[in-house]
Design a protein around this motif. Structure first.
Motif, short mmCIF file in Angstrom:
data_model
loop_
_atom_site.label_atom_id
_atom_site.label_comp_id
_atom_site.label_asym_id
_atom_site.label_seq_id
_atom_site.Cartn_x
_atom_site.Cartn_y
_atom_site.Cartn_z
N PRO A 233 14.09 -4.72 -14.20
CA PRO A 233 14.24 -4.67 -12.72
C PRO A 233 15.53 -4.02 -12.26
N LYS A 234 16.52 -3.92 -13.14
CA LYS A 234 17.81 -3.36 -12.75
C LYS A 234 17.83 -1.83 -12.79
N ILE A 235 17.00 -1.22 -13.64
CA ILE A 235 17.06 0.24 -13.78
C ILE A 235 15.75 0.93 -13.42
N TYR A 236 14.71 0.14 -13.14
CA TYR A 236 13.42 0.72 -12.73
C TYR A 236 13.05 0.21 -11.35
N ASN A 237 12.21 0.98 -10.65
CA ASN A 237 11.64 0.52 -9.40
C ASN A 237 10.33 -0.18 -9.72
N THR A 238 10.26 -1.48 -9.50
CA THR A 238 9.10 -2.28 -9.89
C THR A 238 8.23 -2.66 -8.68
N SER A 239 8.40 -1.96 -7.56
CA SER A 239 7.68 -2.33 -6.34
C SER A 239 6.18 -2.11 -6.44
N ALA A 240 5.74 -1.23 -7.35
CA ALA A 240 4.30 -0.95 -7.48
C ALA A 240 3.86 -1.05 -8.93
N ASP B 233 1.89 -7.80 -13.87
CA ASP B 233 2.73 -8.89 -13.41
C ASP B 233 3.54 -9.40 -14.60
N VAL B 234 4.81 -9.09 -14.59
CA VAL B 234 5.69 -9.46 -15.71
C VAL B 234 6.49 -10.69 -15.31
N VAL C 280 0.85 -1.20 0.00
CA VAL C 280 0.00 0.00 0.00
C VAL C 280 0.88 1.25 0.00
N ILE C 281 1.93 1.25 0.83
CA ILE C 281 2.85 2.38 0.87
C ILE C 281 3.49 2.61 -0.49
N ALA C 282 3.94 1.52 -1.13
CA ALA C 282 4.57 1.62 -2.45
C ALA C 282 3.59 2.15 -3.50
N ALA C 283 2.32 1.73 -3.41
CA ALA C 283 1.31 2.18 -4.36
C ALA C 283 1.04 3.68 -4.20
N LYS C 284 1.07 4.19 -2.95
CA LYS C 284 0.87 5.62 -2.72
C LYS C 284 2.06 6.42 -3.25
N VAL C 285 3.25 5.87 -3.08
CA VAL C 285 4.44 6.53 -3.62
C VAL C 285 4.37 6.57 -5.14
N ALA C 286 3.86 5.49 -5.74
CA ALA C 286 3.78 5.41 -7.20
C ALA C 286 2.88 6.48 -7.80
N LEU C 287 1.91 6.98 -7.02
CA LEU C 287 1.00 8.01 -7.52
C LEU C 287 1.60 9.41 -7.47
N ASN C 288 2.81 9.53 -6.95
CA ASN C 288 3.55 10.79 -7.04
C ASN C 288 3.77 11.10 -8.52
N GLN D 59 6.55 4.42 -13.52
CA GLN D 59 5.42 3.51 -13.47
C GLN D 59 4.95 3.09 -14.84
N ILE D 60 4.87 4.02 -15.78
CA ILE D 60 4.39 3.64 -17.11
C ILE D 60 5.41 2.76 -17.82
N PHE D 61 6.71 2.99 -17.58
CA PHE D 61 7.73 2.18 -18.24
C PHE D 61 7.87 0.80 -17.61
N THR D 62 7.26 0.59 -16.43
CA THR D 62 7.30 -0.74 -15.82
C THR D 62 5.95 -1.45 -15.92
N SER D 63 5.01 -0.84 -16.65
CA SER D 63 3.69 -1.47 -16.76
C SER D 63 3.33 -1.62 -18.23
N ILE D 64 2.32 -0.87 -18.68
CA ILE D 64 1.81 -1.09 -20.02
C ILE D 64 2.80 -0.71 -21.12
#
Length: 309
Positions: free
Chosen positions: A259-266, A270-271, A94-102, A109-114
């Motif tokens: 995973p080496k250059i992005y933060n994938t915590s949020a 699912d990759v 939950v904490i990571a998801a709130k940080v991701a909305l910064n 976030q977009i480069f680690t998702s869609i």
């Protein structure tokens, strides 16, 4: 060099007049908007799960403070996980998801998702249309007579590289703006104390290289087969149907690199994990293959076209 740059600028002008660039930007806006919505939905889902887990722990007489004081161990078995302290795990998610909305974390976030899946597809389609532009508008012969094949071929290829870099920069700026607006509209109070901006330059370079690789390959494929339909079908089959081939497959190298250059915590997607490979050697092989492909397609298509003039 000046002549080549003038040719590249002319290609960019053609792409702008044909509304290719505007269409690409529209797709980027849609992707960024969907990413913000997915991030918001992810936070909501994680909060619901956390509350459910909290109720289960409270029934057992365990408070959140006690759970947070206990160790958290995550054991991975393939793509499955075994979690020793579920409440602590859900709390930090939950904490990571709130940080991701910064908004400043929106590019990460977009480069680690869609964007992992859809940005190469969108740009691959763009490059297919650039490659087929002169055939579609029946201007190939006049372009060859005016500029020569070498100038035409490489100016298109270089224009794709320029648009790739601009597309990544545009994605970064658009994603920040849309996330900021989305937070205002939805009344979201994100955790803005943490941002991932220190990694953004490396992320920008890497994402630009990925788009250049995809754009170049499907440009070359379209030049070779002279069909946007065949190239686009091949693009969708490779990205959506062909499984990870491992080794030096570009998708496998991407799965290992992200995973080496992005933060994938949020991350909202699912990759699957990539199969172990030597990243440095892998990218060297990929670049070498692309250099050979450029040379072969250039020579072959030049002979095919120019012999008719």
């Amino acid at each position: 060099m000046k002549s080549m740059w003038d040719s590249v600028r002319m290609q960019l002008f053609y792409q702008w007049k044909a509304k290719y660039v505007m269409t690409l930007l529209l797709f980027l806006v849609v992707l960024c908007g969907f990413s913000s919505y997915a991030q918001y939905s992810s936070l909501h889902q994680k909060e619901v799960r956390f509350n459910d887990t909290m109720q289960m722990y409270e029934k057992d007489g365990i408070t959140l403070k006690q759970a947070l004081s206990e160790d958290l161990e995550i054991t991975k078995d393939g793509n499955s996980e075994e979690i020793s302290n579920v409440l602590k795990y859900d709390y930090y998610r939950v904490i990571a998801a709130k940080v991701a909305l910064n908004p400043l974390n929106a590019p990460n976030q977009i480069f680690t998702s869609i964007a992992i899946l859809f940005l190469p597809i969108v740009f691959g389609i763009y490059s297919c249309h650039v490659a087929f532009f002169d055939f579609k508008h029946r201007t190939m012969k006049s372009q060859l007579l005016l500029k020569g094949y070498r100038s035409l071929f490489f100016s298109k290829l270089l224009s794709i590289a320029v648009v790739a870099v601009v597309s990544v920069l545009a994605t970064i700026l658009i994603s920040i703006g849309i996330q900021y607006a989305f937070n205002l509209v939805m009344g979201i109070q994100p955790n803005i104390s943490v941002n991932y901006l220190s990694e953004l330059p490396m992320q920008f370079v890497y994402q630009s290289v990925v788009l250049i690789l995809f754009g170049s390959f499907f440009f070359l494929l379209t030049v070779a087969v002279r069909s946007t339909l065949v190239s686009i079908i091949a693009l969708f089959v490779y990205m959506l149907l062909v499984p990870n081939l491992g080794g030096f497959d570009v998708k496998n190298l991407m799965l290992l690199t992200v995973p080496k250059i992005y933060n994938t915590s949020a991350s909202t997607m699912d990759v699957i994990s990539g199969e172990n490979a030597n990243l440095m050697l892998g990218y060297l092989v990929v670049f070498a293959v692309f250099a050979v492909l450029i040379f072969v397609v250039y020579k072959w298509d030049k002979k095919r076209l120019c012999s008719r003039l």
